[in-house]
Design a protein around this motif. Structure first.
Motif, mmCIF file in Angstrom:
data_model
loop_
_atom_site.group_PDB
_atom_site.id
_atom_site.type_symbol
_atom_site.label_atom_id
_atom_site.label_comp_id
_atom_site.label_asym_id
_atom_site.label_seq_id
_atom_site.Cartn_x
_atom_site.Cartn_y
_atom_site.Cartn_z
ATOM 1 N N SER A 1 -26.404 -9.317 -13.525
ATOM 2 C CA SER A 1 -25.654 -10.441 -12.945
ATOM 3 C C SER A 1 -25.465 -11.592 -13.929
ATOM 4 C CB SER A 1 -26.335 -10.938 -11.668
ATOM 5 O OG SER A 1 -27.636 -11.394 -11.942
ATOM 6 N N SER A 2 -26.354 -11.692 -14.923
ATOM 7 C CA SER A 2 -26.231 -12.777 -15.905
ATOM 8 C C SER A 2 -25.292 -12.420 -17.055
ATOM 9 C CB SER A 2 -27.610 -13.128 -16.472
ATOM 10 O OG SER A 2 -28.081 -12.066 -17.290
ATOM 11 N N GLY A 3 -24.885 -11.147 -17.121
ATOM 12 C CA GLY A 3 -24.008 -10.721 -18.211
ATOM 13 C C GLY A 3 -24.755 -10.441 -19.503
ATOM 14 N N GLU B 1 -22.537 -3.782 -21.194
ATOM 15 C CA GLU B 1 -21.537 -3.330 -20.236
ATOM 16 C C GLU B 1 -20.747 -4.483 -19.622
ATOM 17 O OE1 GLU B 1 -24.641 -2.217 -20.555
ATOM 18 O OE2 GLU B 1 -24.862 -0.176 -19.841
ATOM 19 N N HIS B 2 -21.291 -5.684 -19.713
ATOM 20 C CA HIS B 2 -20.609 -6.856 -19.151
ATOM 21 C C HIS B 2 -19.203 -7.017 -19.728
ATOM 22 C CE1 HIS B 2 -19.890 -10.873 -17.597
ATOM 23 N NE2 HIS B 2 -19.708 -11.307 -18.825
ATOM 24 N N LEU C 1 -8.486 -2.306 -24.535
ATOM 25 C CA LEU C 1 -8.993 -1.620 -25.723
ATOM 26 C C LEU C 1 -10.159 -2.383 -26.343
ATOM 27 C CD1 LEU C 1 -8.736 0.746 -27.682
ATOM 28 C CD2 LEU C 1 -7.079 -0.626 -28.985
ATOM 29 N N GLU C 2 -10.040 -3.696 -26.411
ATOM 30 C CA GLU C 2 -11.121 -4.507 -26.985
ATOM 31 C C GLU C 2 -12.365 -4.521 -26.099
ATOM 32 O OE1 GLU C 2 -11.414 -5.682 -30.080
ATOM 33 O OE2 GLU C 2 -9.553 -4.569 -30.329
ATOM 34 N N ARG C 3 -12.167 -4.401 -24.790
ATOM 35 C CA ARG C 3 -13.321 -4.306 -23.890
ATOM 36 C C ARG C 3 -14.118 -3.041 -24.191
ATOM 37 N NH1 ARG C 3 -11.038 -5.353 -17.868
ATOM 38 N NH2 ARG C 3 -9.138 -6.294 -18.609
ATOM 39 N N ILE C 4 -13.402 -1.937 -24.367
ATOM 40 C CA ILE C 4 -14.083 -0.679 -24.679
ATOM 41 C C ILE C 4 -14.824 -0.795 -26.008
ATOM 42 C CG2 ILE C 4 -13.746 1.758 -25.235
ATOM 43 C CD1 ILE C 4 -11.262 1.624 -23.299
ATOM 44 N N LEU C 5 -14.148 -1.295 -27.023
ATOM 45 C CA LEU C 5 -14.774 -1.411 -28.343
ATOM 46 C C LEU C 5 -15.908 -2.431 -28.340
ATOM 47 C CD1 LEU C 5 -11.597 -1.142 -30.615
ATOM 48 C CD2 LEU C 5 -13.301 0.630 -30.106
ATOM 49 N N GLU D 1 -20.590 -3.636 -30.043
ATOM 50 C CA GLU D 1 -20.965 -4.882 -30.715
ATOM 51 C C GLU D 1 -22.431 -5.195 -30.429
ATOM 52 O OE1 GLU D 1 -19.062 -6.673 -32.785
ATOM 53 O OE2 GLU D 1 -17.535 -5.123 -32.539
ATOM 54 N N PRO D 2 -23.129 -5.823 -31.374
ATOM 55 C CA PRO D 2 -24.525 -6.204 -31.089
ATOM 56 C C PRO D 2 -24.582 -7.349 -30.097
ATOM 57 C CG PRO D 2 -23.852 -7.016 -33.248
ATOM 58 C CD PRO D 2 -22.714 -6.176 -32.727
ATOM 59 N N MET D 3 -25.649 -7.346 -29.280
ATOM 60 C CA MET D 3 -25.872 -8.486 -28.395
ATOM 61 C C MET D 3 -26.229 -9.684 -29.267
ATOM 62 S SD MET D 3 -25.315 -7.613 -25.296
ATOM 63 C CE MET D 3 -26.074 -8.907 -24.317
#
Length: 196
Positions: free
Chosen positions: A71-73, A77-78, A88-92, A96-98
């Protein structure tokens, strides 16, 4: 500080939040199974009675912790639900590192499922639900991009993401996902129409 004082603070505003914050720190540093409820109570700080008033079992605490991350993101997967980013950028973004991934713990759902291996356990079930949600979200995104085999491609993409998260944790490399990102770009280049 007396037990009475600690208990009254724990039952006051913020007790549950302090417990969850302490659990998150301890789980990230030591893992879920090695972290005892007594350690969580001490780190919160709340009395054990207060801790158990909020969370009857450790499984309840772990599920609340995972729900809090969701819930905090604070999970990769957030990015899949960010309407301000193109599909496309959401998938890629899965590769990315947190930003605050220290220590590198990988996927919290995979970690939780590994530490609660019984597939019928509440924690394992919750982790499975989240991983199934992840593939549904990716399936929706690749469908939106015009993929002719969205379910298959989505499974391949989430397998890359989960594998990268696991290797990042084992190797202690927060940016390990860069390798899987290249593979995901290649996969998507072949799976999507050339106009995507």
């Amino acid at each position: 500080m007396s037990a009475t004082t600690t208990a009254s603070q724990g039952r006051g505003r913020g007790g549950r939040e302090r417990i969850l914050a302490a659990a998150a720190r301890l789980f990230a540093t030591h893992g879920i199974n090695p972290t005892g409820m007594e350690q969580v109570a001490e780190a919160a700080p709340v009395s054990k009675r207060t801790l158990y008033a909020h969370f009857r079992t450790k499984s309840d605490l772990v599920i609340a912790h995972l729900h809090d991350l969701t819930s905090s993101g604070a999970i990769l997967e957030h990015v899949l639900t960010r309407e301000d980013i193109p599909p496309l950028e959401r998938i890629l973004g899965l590769f990315e590192p947190m930003p605050d991934a220290t220590p590198v713990r990988g996927c919290p759902f995979i970690d939780a499922a590994a530490e609660f291996p019984d597939p019928e356990s509440a924690v394992h079930s919750y982790a499975r639900e989240q991983k199934l949600l992840m593939v549904r979200l990716v399936t929706e995104l690749v469908t939106e991009l015009g993929c002719s085999e969205p379910a298959e491609v989505a499974e391949q993409l989430v397998t890359l993401a989960d594998g990268a998260a696991s290797r990042a944790m084992v190797l202690g490399e927060a940016d390990y996902g860069r390798h899987a990102r290249k593979a995901a770009k290649t996969l998507l280049a072949h799976a999507l129409p050339s106009t995507a």
